[in-house]
Scaffold this active site. Structure first.
Site, mmCIF file in Angstrom:
data_model
loop_
_atom_site.group_PDB
_atom_site.id
_atom_site.type_symbol
_atom_site.label_atom_id
_atom_site.label_comp_id
_atom_site.label_asym_id
_atom_site.label_seq_id
_atom_site.Cartn_x
_atom_site.Cartn_y
_atom_site.Cartn_z
ATOM 1 N N ARG A 116 0.827 -1.222 0.000
ATOM 2 C CA ARG A 116 0.000 0.000 0.000
ATOM 3 C C ARG A 116 0.859 1.270 0.000
ATOM 4 O O ARG A 116 0.504 2.276 0.616
ATOM 5 C CB ARG A 116 -0.940 0.040 1.214
ATOM 6 C CG ARG A 116 -1.963 -1.055 1.250
ATOM 7 C CD ARG A 116 -2.970 -0.940 0.098
ATOM 8 N NE ARG A 116 -4.025 -1.914 0.257
ATOM 9 C CZ ARG A 116 -3.986 -3.155 -0.243
ATOM 10 N NH1 ARG A 116 -2.946 -3.548 -0.956
ATOM 11 N NH2 ARG A 116 -4.990 -3.979 -0.054
ATOM 12 N N SER A 154 -11.273 -0.136 2.533
ATOM 13 C CA SER A 154 -10.615 -0.310 3.837
ATOM 14 C C SER A 154 -10.176 1.046 4.375
ATOM 15 O O SER A 154 -9.457 1.767 3.692
ATOM 16 C CB SER A 154 -9.369 -1.187 3.689
ATOM 17 O OG SER A 154 -9.720 -2.403 3.108
ATOM 18 N N GLU A 185 -5.697 4.125 5.652
ATOM 19 C CA GLU A 185 -5.271 3.829 4.285
ATOM 20 C C GLU A 185 -5.541 5.010 3.334
ATOM 21 O O GLU A 185 -4.688 5.329 2.500
ATOM 22 C CB GLU A 185 -5.977 2.569 3.782
ATOM 23 C CG GLU A 185 -5.447 2.100 2.457
ATOM 24 C CD GLU A 185 -6.034 0.770 2.014
ATOM 25 O OE1 GLU A 185 -5.799 -0.246 2.684
ATOM 26 O OE2 GLU A 185 -6.722 0.761 0.984
#
Ligand code: FAD
Length: 342
Positions: free
Chosen positions: A168, A241, A337
């Protein structure tokens, strides 16, 4: 300044952030051609304004008023650069819709991206957080990223190594707004094998012989699983998320396991493991919780939702409560995130 480079004042972004917040950009400019970018950046610099880059708005948390110039990335094309026995090489515009692109590759029988089906947003944003799902990360298929470097005022092509991809993460997150990505080059090797070891997919295919599974079937399975588990942003505002899965040392994992034998974890490297953040949040009793206009999705505790009428403050209040409780219970920090614009 050309008319197609003239920014628009007080531009509504309600339809351009999947949380569905009411947001007004002080200035916005739809970018349909790369050539518009240098002029737009110069315009912002001359006006003493910051610039920001927005794709589909599915991984950002926006304030009610977005100061400066927002570039709306709408460059949309797909170009086949090479197609031979070893691989297919594609060049895709940053504003192309990610899921439509993945579907198109499978229609052409170019395999590899099927596990990343139904991720909202644009192709140009895919490298930013190195999107990943069901055991695959996009970095595996990216060869290079074409961008305008707002720091040096030059067009650049960044190799996969230059992009510094990790879980990520990429260089683009470390240097936000420096690179305006205009196109991504993908290499899809012709040698292919389905990737279905991730629990949901393994259950779906139920021990079927790997050589009998087609890429289109994986695509269909991923779409079906995601549709069942994740809220559709067109119906309930969300950014997928809200927290990353925390990466901890195997030593910390062992002591957590002694206390919480059911804790869900996946190996990350020889020394570290990834915890399922959704499980941690669920254990703290947040799943399905509603507070004001925001809440925690009842099927996936990792997804925070907005049902309309809410704002950033409410969402961050809830996120903060979750972080605090998870830290108190498990001693683990949850890192958001999505990217926060201010
Ligand atoms: C329901 C749902 C499910 C999701 N599932 C997943 C998932 O499984 N895996 C996953 O990894 N993510 C997932 N996401 C997050 C999101 O879809 C991805 O991060 C996606 O790549 C964001 O694309 P976007 O175009 O909407 O980017 P935006 O939200 O518009 O932007 C995200 C960031 O990228 C930057 N950016 C965007 N375009 C450019 C560009 N052309 N050049 C430079 N910078 C740019 C922005 O400045 C911002 O910092 C999900 C989101 C939702 C709503």
């Amino acid at each position: 300044m050309n008319s197609d480079c003239k920014p628009l004042a007080n531009y509504p972004l309600r339809e351009r952030n999947t949380l569905g917040f009411e947001v007004i950009a002080q200035w916005a400019l739809p970018i349909t051609q790369a050539e518009q970018i240098p002029q737009a950046i110069t315009w912002a610099k001359n006006a003493g304004l910051p610039h920001r880059i927005l794709g589909g708005g599915s991984n950002v948390v926006l304030p009610a008023r977005l100061h400066g110039l927002t570039l709306l990335m709408d460059i949309d094309f797909i170009e086949v650069l090479e197609n031979h026995a070893a691989k297919t090489r594609l060049r895709v515009g940053a504003g192309a819709n990610w899921h439509d692109f993945v579907r198109w590759t499978l229609d052409q029988n170019y395999r590899g991206l099927e596990n990343l089906a139904l991720i909202p947003g644009t192709v140009g944003a895919a490298p930013i957080q190195n999107i990943g799902a069901y055991g695959v990360e996009v970095k595996e298929y990216i060869d290079a990223v074409e961008a305008y470097d707002c720091q040096t005022n030059q067009w650049v092509s960044l190799s996969k190594t230059d992009c510094q991809f990790s879980y990520r993460h990429s260089i683009f997150k470390d240097e936000p707004n420096r690179f305006v990505i205009t196109a991504v080059i993908f290499d899809l090797p012709k040698v292919w094998q389905p990737r279905v070891s991730y629990a949901d997919l393994a259950n779906h295919f139920d021990n079927r012989a790997i050589e009998t599974i087609a890429a289109q079937e994986v695509f269909d399975a991923v779409c079906a699983i995601r549709t069942q588990k994740l809220p559709d942003p067109k119906v309930i505002g969300n950014v997928g998320s809200f927290f990353q899965n925390p990466v901890i040392s195997n030593q910390q994992l062992r002591s957590l396991k002694a206390q919480f034998p059911q804790i869900v974890s996946y190996p990350e490297s020889t020394t570290h493991s990834k915890l399922a953040a959704g499980w941690l949040i669920d254990q703290c009793g947040f799943k399905g919780m509603q507070t004001g206009n925001v809440g925690v999705h009842d099927k996936q505790a990792l997804v925070l939702t907005h049902r309309g009428g809410g704002n950033v403050g409410e969402l961050l209040g809830l996120a903060g409560q979750i972080q605090k409780r998870v830290k108190e219970t498990f001693g683990v920090d949850l890192i958001p995130e999505p990217i926060f614009f201010n």
